[in-house]
Design a protein around this motif. Structure first.
Motif, PDB file in Angstrom:
ATOM      1  N   VAL A   1       0.842  -1.199   0.000  1.00  0.00           N
ATOM      2  CA  VAL A   1       0.000   0.000   0.000  1.00  0.00           C
ATOM      3  C   VAL A   1       0.880   1.253   0.000  1.00  0.00           C
ATOM      4  N   ALA A   2       1.896   1.244   0.856  1.00  0.00           N
ATOM      5  CA  ALA A   2       2.804   2.394   0.946  1.00  0.00           C
ATOM      6  C   ALA A   2       3.486   2.643  -0.397  1.00  0.00           C
ATOM      7  N   LEU A   3       3.836   1.563  -1.070  1.00  0.00           N
ATOM      8  CA  LEU A   3       4.534   1.685  -2.345  1.00  0.00           C
ATOM      9  C   LEU A   3       3.633   2.370  -3.377  1.00  0.00           C
ATOM     10  N   ARG A   4       2.354   2.010  -3.358  1.00  0.00           N
ATOM     11  CA  ARG A   4       1.420   2.578  -4.327  1.00  0.00           C
ATOM     12  C   ARG A   4       1.036   4.011  -3.980  1.00  0.00           C
ATOM     13  N   SER A   5       0.663   4.220  -2.719  1.00  0.00           N
ATOM     14  CA  SER A   5       0.061   5.508  -2.370  1.00  0.00           C
ATOM     15  C   SER A   5       1.042   6.497  -1.735  1.00  0.00           C
TER      16      SER A   5
ATOM     17  N   ASN B   1       8.484   3.020   8.880  1.00  0.00           N
ATOM     18  CA  ASN B   1       8.010   1.664   8.557  1.00  0.00           C
ATOM     19  C   ASN B   1       9.039   0.848   7.751  1.00  0.00           C
ATOM     20  N   THR B   2       9.549  -0.209   8.362  1.00  0.00           N
ATOM     21  CA  THR B   2      10.629  -0.994   7.740  1.00  0.00           C
ATOM     22  C   THR B   2      10.219  -1.620   6.410  1.00  0.00           C
ATOM     23  N   GLY B   3       9.051  -2.231   6.391  1.00  0.00           N
ATOM     24  CA  GLY B   3       8.589  -2.904   5.179  1.00  0.00           C
ATOM     25  C   GLY B   3       8.427  -1.926   4.030  1.00  0.00           C
ATOM     26  N   ALA B   4       7.869  -0.760   4.337  1.00  0.00           N
ATOM     27  CA  ALA B   4       7.666   0.263   3.316  1.00  0.00           C
ATOM     28  C   ALA B   4       9.008   0.780   2.794  1.00  0.00           C
ATOM     29  N   LEU B   5       9.939   0.999   3.715  1.00  0.00           N
ATOM     30  CA  LEU B   5      11.266   1.492   3.332  1.00  0.00           C
ATOM     31  C   LEU B   5      11.947   0.497   2.404  1.00  0.00           C
ATOM     32  N   MET B   6      11.851  -0.767   2.779  1.00  0.00           N
ATOM     33  CA  MET B   6      12.465  -1.823   1.976  1.00  0.00           C
ATOM     34  C   MET B   6      11.837  -1.866   0.580  1.00  0.00           C
ATOM     35  N   ALA B   7      10.520  -1.836   0.528  1.00  0.00           N
ATOM     36  CA  ALA B   7       9.822  -1.922  -0.754  1.00  0.00           C
ATOM     37  C   ALA B   7      10.133  -0.711  -1.634  1.00  0.00           C
TER      38      ALA B   7
ATOM     39  N   ALA C   1      12.702   1.419  -1.395  1.00  0.00           N
ATOM     40  CA  ALA C   1      14.122   1.495  -1.749  1.00  0.00           C
ATOM     41  C   ALA C   1      14.436   0.500  -2.862  1.00  0.00           C
ATOM     42  N   LYS C   2      13.839  -0.682  -2.775  1.00  0.00           N
ATOM     43  CA  LYS C   2      14.057  -1.702  -3.796  1.00  0.00           C
ATOM     44  C   LYS C   2      13.502  -1.212  -5.134  1.00  0.00           C
ATOM     45  N   PHE C   3      12.325  -0.612  -5.088  1.00  0.00           N
ATOM     46  CA  PHE C   3      11.674  -0.133  -6.304  1.00  0.00           C
ATOM     47  C   PHE C   3      12.432   1.048  -6.916  1.00  0.00           C
ATOM     48  N   ALA C   4      12.810   1.983  -6.091  1.00  0.00           N
ATOM     49  CA  ALA C   4      13.409   3.218  -6.617  1.00  0.00           C
ATOM     50  C   ALA C   4      14.895   3.067  -6.932  1.00  0.00           C
ATOM     51  N   LEU C   5      15.615   2.362  -6.072  1.00  0.00           N
ATOM     52  CA  LEU C   5      17.074   2.287  -6.254  1.00  0.00           C
ATOM     53  C   LEU C   5      17.485   1.096  -7.118  1.00  0.00           C
ATOM     54  N   LYS C   6      16.622   0.094  -7.202  1.00  0.00           N
ATOM     55  CA  LYS C   6      16.908  -1.144  -7.926  1.00  0.00           C
ATOM     56  C   LYS C   6      18.068  -1.918  -7.281  1.00  0.00           C
ATOM     57  N   MET C   7      18.110  -3.209  -7.605  1.00  0.00           N
ATOM     58  CA  MET C   7      19.125  -4.071  -7.006  1.00  0.00           C
ATOM     59  C   MET C   7      20.449  -3.985  -7.781  1.00  0.00           C
ATOM     60  N   VAL C   8      21.533  -4.220  -7.069  1.00  0.00           N
ATOM     61  CA  VAL C   8      22.838  -4.390  -7.711  1.00  0.00           C
ATOM     62  C   VAL C   8      22.736  -5.636  -8.609  1.00  0.00           C
ATOM     63  N   PRO C   9      23.221  -5.570  -9.849  1.00  0.00           N
ATOM     64  CA  PRO C   9      23.112  -6.744 -10.726  1.00  0.00           C
ATOM     65  C   PRO C   9      23.750  -7.976 -10.065  1.00  0.00           C
TER      66      PRO C   9
END
Lengths: 349, 349
Positions: free
Chosen positions: B77-81, B107-113, B115-123
């Protein structure tokens, strides 16, 4: 006052066997009346130690066997080749009704495998679990599984909960224990699928006390619930992490008191009180993990335990026997099966 | 001396936001030179606190946003809104190269989601992991994952090991860190299948330092290895169990010193030394979990942290940025992929 109880001891298990086992029995005898002991193991090693302890000797006998389960032996190998081992004979004594309980400080995996094979499971319990006490801010609590099952499904966790609940009623004397599932957060959607499923079942079944829901690692020491239920992997990690943390803190404390002459003087004054503290967090007080779910009482002592620790493991076995703990578990599991079709079904497979 | 670093702060995250965030930045500024801050959040709440801290004000600016991620909001939800939330804007600043790192106590879960979405993972990294420091008998060690991934496969664990290894080299300054996998026993056949598989891979790949094999819960505090790798479930349980145990011991200690007049006097004498001990086990010193595996530095502060704790989370972010930590991880993961076909294959899926 209380009836005579016979305790079967694996005299050869643990790092300091058989001396620690025998001296532990001697200490347990001073605390609990009307005990008798059978020492299974090498008579030539047991006899000299026992001969020096007159009172213990009077209530003890030795059953000689050469075979000893090695501490590094695989459980499957021990099960096959250890039929005459001191560990196995102590378990057999419980199976055959010759002893009310057995205690061993030997190889955990072998003890678990042998006890499961010889004693068989309580009907409705799929797997045995290991349970022990922990000190908390509120007193004491029970945690299980501490390492018997590294992977658990929802039914295992529900059965562990029933057994932990019975354990806390029997030994902690709680009429209405609270119980929770260890998770990484208290919200309903947290954690593994199995945890959410187990929680759903536990909200349905009726058990004495109250289902709290999910608890987290810090709730163990806080004592948020009287019973903490988890799989054997997490339970083992939690148990050993807590032990390591206590050691670390104790060492930091020691260094603190040595860091200045004033602190040293302070330590001298506080010494009697500190001794009480050390006693309180003494892991020997919490020695003795019970193998739950079996048709008989088997207690595992820490392999590195000294006589005092071993004595605690014996008194735990005695308490369980006196409280007719196995009957309690049998009754509770039977109730669970009749009430929860989901669990009953799984248990029947 | 060192180049100017811009740190993006989620001013609205945590129980005591924004005051704790701003005062934490102020403390970090005193410790680390050449920092600049951008506070993301509600200007009317940030401005009054910031106005009172002249030095901090000089190197700070505020980016106003009304939106705040609720601490109980689901990550999805945090990721969307939450696209305009203070948390998301702080992460975006790192993504866009406007800040060298971001810190949030939200919120840890929101931060993780996010950060993963915006920063993307290291290949080559499949999932982010959370890492933090722990005090040990030998100094300090790193543990991961602390709760980002409740279920992990062997490749995840291997990747976590590479990242934890890089982390210990960057921040602890170790050239040859030792690293181990958390398990319920040190023998090769112990634990989950994934652990045995990960161990087999780690025996093959070349990493700076040495693969110790399996470690157990008590090895965390002992400091047996510089890096302890585990899945997010066990890691979270270990972290919180250790925290709970420290609290319990501290409370027992407090009761001990109050238990007699002599102990009280002893405490008074030992007080300055005790203060040092408290500082040593102070969880605020170890505040700040890093989200590893992302193309950018994101640090999570404990939600209940005070200003001192938040300052520690900031200085951790600063250290990582100064050591070009992301480049180190990128290089090590690339080496892992080229050396281990098994892992490279899985990462390519």
């Amino acid at each position: 006052m209380s009836a005579r109880l016979i305790i079967a001891l694996d005299a050869m298990g643990g790092d300091h066997a058989p001396a620690v086992v025998i001296r532990g029995a001697n200490m347990a005898l001073r605390r609990k009346p009307n005990l008798e002991f059978v020492f299974y193991g090498r008579e030539d090693q047991i006899r000299p130690v026992l001969d020096k302890l007159k009172k213990l000797k009077k209530v003890s006998r030795i059953v000689h066997t050469e075979d000893v389960v090695d501490s590094n032996e695989r459980a499957s190998v021990a099960l096959r080749s250890g039929r005459n081992s001191s560990m196995r004979l102590a378990i057999n004594a419980v199976r055959d009704g010759e002893a009310a309980a057995c205690v061993s400080a030997g190889n955990t995996g072998a003890l678990m495998a042998m006890a499961k094979f010889a004693l068989k499971m309580v009907p409705g319990v799929d797997r045995p679990a290991m349970a022990s006490f922990f000190p908390t801010l509120r007193g004491e609590s029970v945690m299980l599984d501490l390492g018997a099952n590294v992977v658990c499904d929802a039914d295992n966790l529900v059965q562990f909960t029933v057994m932990g609940n019975a354990f806390s009623r029997s030994v902690l004397g709680l009429a209405e224990p609270s119980f929770g599932l260890l998770n990484v957060g208290s919200e309903e959607q947290k954690g593994h699928e199995e945890l959410r499923e187990a929680a759903a079942i536990l909200r349905e079944v009726e058990l004495p006390g109250q289902f709290y829901g999910f608890v987290e690692g810090d709730d163990i020491a806080t004592g948020t619930t009287d019973v903490v239920v988890t799989d054997g992997f997490s339970g083992n990690v939690a148990l050993k992490t807590a032990e390591g943390t206590v050691k670390l803190y104790t060492e930091f404390l020691r260094r603190t008191f040595r860091s200045s002459p004033l602190a040293q003087l302070g330590y001298l004054l506080a010494k009697p009180a500190m001794r009480k503290l050390r006693k309180r967090v003494d892991p020997r007080r919490y020695n003795g993990a019970v193998l739950l779910g079996l048709n008989g009482i088997a207690v595992k002592s820490h392999g590195g335990s000294d006589a005092l620790g071993f004595a605690h493991a014996i008194t735990l076995a005695v308490d369980l026997a006196r409280h007719r703990f196995i009957d309690t578990i049998r009754g509770d599991i039977a109730k669970l099966e009749s009430r929860s079709p989901r669990t009953a079904q799984a248990a029947a497979v």
